[in-house]
Design a protein around this motif. Structure first.
Motif, short mmCIF file in Angstrom:
data_model
loop_
_atom_site.label_atom_id
_atom_site.label_comp_id
_atom_site.label_asym_id
_atom_site.label_seq_id
_atom_site.Cartn_x
_atom_site.Cartn_y
_atom_site.Cartn_z
N VAL A 142 0.84 -1.20 0.00
CA VAL A 142 0.00 0.00 0.00
C VAL A 142 0.88 1.25 0.00
CG1 VAL A 142 -1.68 1.34 1.32
CG2 VAL A 142 -1.94 -1.14 1.12
N MET A 143 1.94 1.23 0.80
CA MET A 143 2.87 2.36 0.84
C MET A 143 3.48 2.61 -0.54
SD MET A 143 4.90 1.57 4.40
CE MET A 143 6.18 2.77 3.98
N LEU A 144 3.88 1.55 -1.21
CA LEU A 144 4.47 1.69 -2.54
C LEU A 144 3.46 2.24 -3.54
CD1 LEU A 144 6.47 -1.66 -2.62
CD2 LEU A 144 7.48 0.61 -2.86
N LYS A 145 2.22 1.84 -3.38
CA LYS A 145 1.17 2.30 -4.29
C LYS A 145 0.81 3.76 -4.03
CE LYS A 145 -3.40 1.00 -6.04
NZ LYS A 145 -4.52 0.02 -5.93
N GLN A 146 0.84 4.16 -2.77
CA GLN A 146 0.43 5.51 -2.40
C GLN A 146 1.53 6.54 -2.61
OE1 GLN A 146 -1.00 5.12 1.63
NE2 GLN A 146 -3.07 4.55 0.97
N ALA A 147 2.77 6.10 -2.69
CA ALA A 147 3.88 7.03 -2.92
C ALA A 147 3.83 7.51 -4.37
CB ALA A 147 5.21 6.35 -2.62
N VAL A 148 3.57 8.79 -4.57
CA VAL A 148 3.43 9.31 -5.93
C VAL A 148 4.59 10.24 -6.31
CG1 VAL A 148 0.94 9.08 -5.99
CG2 VAL A 148 1.94 11.17 -5.07
N ASN A 149 5.21 10.85 -5.32
CA ASN A 149 6.37 11.70 -5.59
C ASN A 149 7.56 10.82 -5.95
OD1 ASN A 149 9.02 13.02 -4.51
ND2 ASN A 149 7.62 14.72 -4.88
N PRO A 150 8.22 11.06 -7.09
CA PRO A 150 9.33 10.20 -7.50
C PRO A 150 10.43 10.04 -6.45
CG PRO A 150 8.67 11.59 -9.32
CD PRO A 150 7.91 12.08 -8.12
N LEU A 151 10.77 11.13 -5.75
CA LEU A 151 11.82 11.02 -4.74
C LEU A 151 11.37 10.14 -3.59
CD1 LEU A 151 14.56 11.67 -3.61
CD2 LEU A 151 13.65 13.84 -2.73
N ASP A 152 10.11 10.29 -3.17
CA ASP A 152 9.58 9.42 -2.11
C ASP A 152 9.62 7.96 -2.54
OD1 ASP A 152 9.08 11.63 -0.53
OD2 ASP A 152 6.97 11.78 -1.12
N GLN A 153 9.28 7.71 -3.79
CA GLN A 153 9.31 6.34 -4.31
C GLN A 153 10.73 5.78 -4.30
OE1 GLN A 153 7.59 7.22 -8.17
NE2 GLN A 153 5.60 6.38 -7.57
N LEU A 154 11.68 6.58 -4.75
CA LEU A 154 13.07 6.13 -4.82
C LEU A 154 13.64 5.87 -3.42
CD1 LEU A 154 14.31 8.57 -7.59
CD2 LEU A 154 14.09 6.09 -7.82
N GLN A 155 13.32 6.75 -2.49
CA GLN A 155 13.82 6.58 -1.12
C GLN A 155 13.23 5.32 -0.48
OE1 GLN A 155 12.77 10.55 0.36
NE2 GLN A 155 14.95 10.99 0.62
N LEU A 156 11.97 5.06 -0.75
CA LEU A 156 11.34 3.86 -0.20
C LEU A 156 11.97 2.60 -0.79
CD1 LEU A 156 9.27 2.44 1.51
CD2 LEU A 156 7.53 2.92 -0.24
N ILE A 157 12.20 2.61 -2.09
CA ILE A 157 12.84 1.46 -2.74
C ILE A 157 14.25 1.24 -2.19
CG2 ILE A 157 13.79 0.61 -4.93
CD1 ILE A 157 11.40 1.98 -6.32
N ASP A 158 14.99 2.32 -2.01
CA ASP A 158 16.35 2.22 -1.48
C ASP A 158 16.33 1.64 -0.07
OD1 ASP A 158 19.19 2.67 -1.57
OD2 ASP A 158 18.89 4.41 -0.28
N THR A 159 15.39 2.10 0.75
CA THR A 159 15.29 1.58 2.11
C THR A 159 14.93 0.10 2.11
OG1 THR A 159 14.61 3.75 2.96
CG2 THR A 159 14.10 1.84 4.33
N LEU A 160 14.01 -0.29 1.25
CA LEU A 160 13.63 -1.70 1.15
C LEU A 160 14.82 -2.56 0.74
CD1 LEU A 160 10.13 -1.39 -0.58
CD2 LEU A 160 10.58 -2.08 1.79
N GLN A 161 15.62 -2.06 -0.18
CA GLN A 161 16.82 -2.79 -0.59
C GLN A 161 17.77 -2.98 0.58
OE1 GLN A 161 18.84 -1.05 -3.94
NE2 GLN A 161 17.37 -1.82 -5.43
#
Length: 231
Positions: free
Chosen positions: A18-37
């Motif tokens: 849900v967090m990944l789906k709701q993140a719409v700002n590209p930087l927010d998306q990238l930071q979330l992906i980086d943290t997950l990695q």
């Protein structure tokens, strides 16, 4: 791990989706992906991550004249896209260079941007002089910062990266280290931290699963490195 833990892990995974789906700002998306990695969780969300990165890549124009003002965001975007096999030109960093093609000195004031560019520079290909210079430039700046800084948390992250960049580290060992670091961050997300701990312990506690997990995840990382991931 018992049924209760498995149920909790699955619930947390759905909340992250849900967090990944709701993140719409590209930087927010990238930071979330980086943290997950870094938390060792990205393998649970491969499809979601692929869709996000494809969208970012598709909607961005990588014309060399494109002006970029945020070095941290640009370097993070570059690193994640290259990790997943996208052909991103090193020239996207040109807006951060002066007339003599040196990186602008004021950039050294932003340590997180320097660290982001440093990590990105290790995704270079043969003959990419901009990234080689970026590595030298950031290494010098970050070493000076560590010697003088009183910010222990940031200094620890920088020292760790200077020893070996994230892209070159063994994922499971890095995960254990980063979970401890992430727990001390002021902007830590409790949901991600809980899932990371449960997932790590689940892998460690299941006979044979740890080796299989490492093999699967490292194979995925290797495929990303050589550009075999689906684009």
């Amino acid at each position: 791990m018992g049924h209760v833990y498995t149920k909790r892990i699955n619930k947390l995974k759905e909340e992250v989706r849900v967090m990944l789906k709701q993140a719409v700002n590209p930087l927010d998306q990238l930071q979330l992906i980086d943290t997950l990695q870094r938390l060792g969780l990205a393998y649970h969300f491969e499809d979601e991550i692929k869709r996000i990165l494809m969208s970012i890549y598709t909607h961005n124009s990588y014309d060399n004249t494109r002006m970029r003002e945020d070095l941290y965001a640009t370097a993070l975007e570059f690193r994640l896209l290259r990790q997943h096999g996208y052909k991103i030109p090193q020239e996207i960093f040109n807006s951060f260079r002066d007339e003599e093609r040196n990186f602008k000195m004021y950039l050294c004031e932003d340590r997180e941007a320097m660290l982001s560019l440093y990590e990105a520079s290790f995704l270079s290909e043969e003959g990419e002089s901009i990234l080689q210079y970026a590595r030298d430039f950031t290494t010098t700046s970050l070493k000076k910062y560590v010697e003088q800084s009183k910010d222990q948390n940031l200094s620890m992250l920088i020292s760790h990266a200077l020893e070996l960049p994230f892209h070159w580290r063994m994922l499971r060992l890095e995960t254990r280290w980063f979970i401890d670091v992430y727990e001390r961050k002021q902007d830590m997300n409790p949901l991600l931290l809980e899932l990371a701990k449960l997932d790590f312990n689940s892998v460690q506690a299941t006979p044979g699963r740890s080796k299989i997990h490492v093999k699967v995840v490292e194979e995925y990382r290797f495929r990303r490195k050589i550009g075999l991931c689906q684009r």
